[in-house]
Design a protein around this motif. Structure first.
Motif, PDB file in Angstrom:
ATOM      1  N   ALA A   1       0.837  -1.200   0.000  1.00 20.12           N
ATOM      2  CA  ALA A   1       0.000   0.000   0.000  1.00 20.12           C
ATOM      3  C   ALA A   1       0.874   1.253   0.000  1.00 20.12           C
ATOM      4  O   ALA A   1       0.608   2.205  -0.738  1.00 20.12           O
ATOM      5  CB  ALA A   1      -0.934  -0.007   1.207  1.00 20.12           C
ATOM      6  N   LYS A   2       1.898   1.273   0.816  1.00 22.21           N
ATOM      7  CA  LYS A   2       2.806   2.429   0.876  1.00 22.21           C
ATOM      8  C   LYS A   2       3.437   2.695  -0.488  1.00 22.21           C
ATOM      9  O   LYS A   2       3.611   3.854  -0.891  1.00 22.21           O
ATOM     10  CB  LYS A   2       3.892   2.193   1.915  1.00 22.21           C
ATOM     11  N   GLU A   3       3.776   1.630  -1.207  1.00 27.62           N
ATOM     12  CA  GLU A   3       4.322   1.795  -2.551  1.00 27.62           C
ATOM     13  C   GLU A   3       3.305   2.470  -3.468  1.00 27.62           C
ATOM     14  O   GLU A   3       3.668   3.313  -4.300  1.00 27.62           O
ATOM     15  CB  GLU A   3       4.722   0.437  -3.122  1.00 27.62           C
ATOM     16  N   GLN A   4       2.042   2.098  -3.305  1.00 27.16           N
ATOM     17  CA  GLN A   4       0.982   2.720  -4.110  1.00 27.16           C
ATOM     18  C   GLN A   4       0.842   4.208  -3.786  1.00 27.16           C
ATOM     19  O   GLN A   4       0.646   5.027  -4.692  1.00 27.16           O
ATOM     20  CB  GLN A   4      -0.351   2.007  -3.862  1.00 27.16           C
ATOM     21  N   PHE A   5       0.939   4.553  -2.513  1.00 27.44           N
ATOM     22  CA  PHE A   5       0.793   5.955  -2.132  1.00 27.44           C
ATOM     23  C   PHE A   5       1.880   6.808  -2.769  1.00 27.44           C
ATOM     24  O   PHE A   5       1.621   7.921  -3.240  1.00 27.44           O
ATOM     25  CB  PHE A   5       0.831   6.094  -0.606  1.00 27.44           C
ATOM     26  N   VAL A   6       3.096   6.276  -2.808  1.00 30.14           N
ATOM     27  CA  VAL A   6       4.205   7.008  -3.436  1.00 30.14           C
ATOM     28  C   VAL A   6       4.015   7.058  -4.946  1.00 30.14           C
ATOM     29  O   VAL A   6       4.193   8.111  -5.570  1.00 30.14           O
ATOM     30  CB  VAL A   6       5.548   6.337  -3.083  1.00 30.14           C
ATOM     31  N   ARG A   7       3.630   5.942  -5.539  1.00 35.23           N
ATOM     32  CA  ARG A   7       3.475   5.868  -6.991  1.00 35.23           C
ATOM     33  C   ARG A   7       2.432   6.856  -7.489  1.00 35.23           C
ATOM     34  O   ARG A   7       2.582   7.443  -8.570  1.00 35.23           O
ATOM     35  CB  ARG A   7       3.097   4.437  -7.400  1.00 35.23           C
ATOM     36  N   HIS A   8       1.383   7.041  -6.715  1.00 40.58           N
ATOM     37  CA  HIS A   8       0.304   7.936  -7.144  1.00 40.58           C
ATOM     38  C   HIS A   8       0.492   9.369  -6.637  1.00 40.58           C
ATOM     39  O   HIS A   8      -0.403  10.204  -6.825  1.00 40.58           O
ATOM     40  CB  HIS A   8      -1.046   7.388  -6.681  1.00 40.58           C
ATOM     41  N   ASP A   9       1.623   9.631  -6.008  1.00 40.86           N
ATOM     42  CA  ASP A   9       1.967  10.991  -5.568  1.00 40.86           C
ATOM     43  C   ASP A   9       0.847  11.609  -4.741  1.00 40.86           C
ATOM     44  O   ASP A   9       0.430  12.747  -4.976  1.00 40.86           O
ATOM     45  CB  ASP A   9       2.279  11.865  -6.790  1.00 40.86           C
ATOM     46  N   LEU A  10       0.377  10.854  -3.745  1.00 39.76           N
ATOM     47  CA  LEU A  10      -0.696  11.339  -2.888  1.00 39.76           C
ATOM     48  C   LEU A  10      -0.169  12.361  -1.887  1.00 39.76           C
ATOM     49  O   LEU A  10       1.033  12.430  -1.613  1.00 39.76           O
ATOM     50  CB  LEU A  10      -1.311  10.175  -2.106  1.00 39.76           C
ATOM     51  N   PRO A  11      -1.083  13.145  -1.319  1.00 33.70           N
ATOM     52  CA  PRO A  11      -0.697  13.931  -0.136  1.00 33.70           C
ATOM     53  C   PRO A  11      -0.201  12.963   0.937  1.00 33.70           C
ATOM     54  O   PRO A  11      -0.490  11.764   0.873  1.00 33.70           O
ATOM     55  CB  PRO A  11      -2.009  14.606   0.282  1.00 33.70           C
ATOM     56  N   PRO A  12       0.535  13.428   1.941  1.00 41.84           N
ATOM     57  CA  PRO A  12       1.063  12.513   2.961  1.00 41.84           C
ATOM     58  C   PRO A  12      -0.034  11.634   3.566  1.00 41.84           C
ATOM     59  O   PRO A  12      -1.121  12.114   3.899  1.00 41.84           O
ATOM     60  CB  PRO A  12       1.645  13.465   4.009  1.00 41.84           C
ATOM     61  N   VAL A  13       0.262  10.343   3.671  1.00 40.19           N
ATOM     62  CA  VAL A  13      -0.667   9.366   4.242  1.00 40.19           C
ATOM     63  C   VAL A  13      -0.059   8.790   5.519  1.00 40.19           C
ATOM     64  O   VAL A  13       1.104   8.370   5.521  1.00 40.19           O
ATOM     65  CB  VAL A  13      -0.949   8.214   3.256  1.00 40.19           C
ATOM     66  N   ARG A  14      -0.838   8.778   6.598  1.00 42.18           N
ATOM     67  CA  ARG A  14      -0.416   8.077   7.817  1.00 42.18           C
ATOM     68  C   ARG A  14      -0.773   6.606   7.634  1.00 42.18           C
ATOM     69  O   ARG A  14      -1.944   6.230   7.674  1.00 42.18           O
ATOM     70  CB  ARG A  14      -1.114   8.632   9.044  1.00 42.18           C
TER      71      ARG A  14
END
Length: 244
Positions: A101-114
């Motif tokens: 999931a963390k890889e997905q958050f980076v790949r999609h350039d999301l705002p910071p996710v906890r």
């Protein structure tokens, strides 16, 4: 196109002993393929979670994805609320799933996710304008479901929404058999063999406990939600929007 490494073939070979289903490294590697071939309408549900977040997310509030698996719902919400200064909180107790999931958050350039590797029953909920339980509640023991929903309701804004997606059982035996039959036909059409369907079903028997739509509505009312709308159903898969 799914390659051999990400194609779900976990139950393709006959197994002498079928262990209970767990979200381990083996499942994490093929989960995207598994969920898309197993849950009718999954992509539509994920897309609509983003749209619902865009409608209901309040600037400065928290958006929770409880039981986030590979983070699809978090990504969908994050894309829609990127400019609202909301806090995205993704929680899962399976390390293998959360790492992907963390890889997905980076790949999609999301705002910071906890991203929290924790049991969702132990995570505080506060100032929440959107809470997502996307095929998560069904993995908790039935007696643990109301306390979790009550905690979520207590931590929600009065203008917030809970998006609850679940596999359900039919209202009676005949309806339940029909829904199961249609779901199995869906899986066969997506390339699963009868052996895979049977062995996967056995692995989930004591892990995933479905309930009727009426049972979900009654529990949500007990938890303090004043309105519950069923906005999606395909076979024995549904999604509700619940409001305080």
């Amino acid at each position: 196109m799914t390659d051999d490494k990400t194609r779900d073939r976990i139950y393709a070979q006959r197994q002498d002993r079928i262990d209970s289903f767990v979200f381990d490294q083996r499942v994490a590697a093929v989960f995207s393929d598994m969920i898309s071939r197993s849950v009718p309408g999954y992509a539509s549900i994920i897309g609509m979670i983003g749209i619902l977040a865009r409608k209901h997310a309040v600037a400065g509030s928290n958006l929770y994805d409880l039981g986030c698996s590979l983070g699809a719902a978090t990504v969908s919400m994050g894309k829609e609320v990127a400019q609202r200064n909301c806090c995205l909180i993704a929680v899962d107790n399976a390390p293998a799933m959360l790492e992907k999931a963390k890889e997905q958050f980076v790949r999609h350039d999301l705002p910071p996710v906890r991203a929290l590797c924790r049991d969702i029953r132990e995570v505080p909920v506060s100032n929440a304008s959107v809470v997502v339980l996307n095929f998560t509640l069904q993995f908790l023991a039935v007696e643990e479901r109301l306390p979790l929903l009550s905690k979520i309701r207590a931590g929600m804004r009065d203008d917030g929404v809970l998006i609850l997606s679940e596999k359900i059982s039919g209202a009676d035996e005949q309806e339940n058999e029909l829904l199961i039959e249609l779901h199995h036909a869906f899986k066969r059409a997506n390339g699963y063999s009868d052996l895979e369907i049977s062995q996967k079903r056995t692995s989930l028997e004591e892990v995933l406990v479905p309930e009727t739509i009426a049972a979900h509505r009654e529990r949500l009312a007990k938890a303090g939600f004043s309105r519950v709308d069923l906005w999606f159903q395909c076979f024995n898969f549904v999604s509700f929007v619940a409001r305080p």
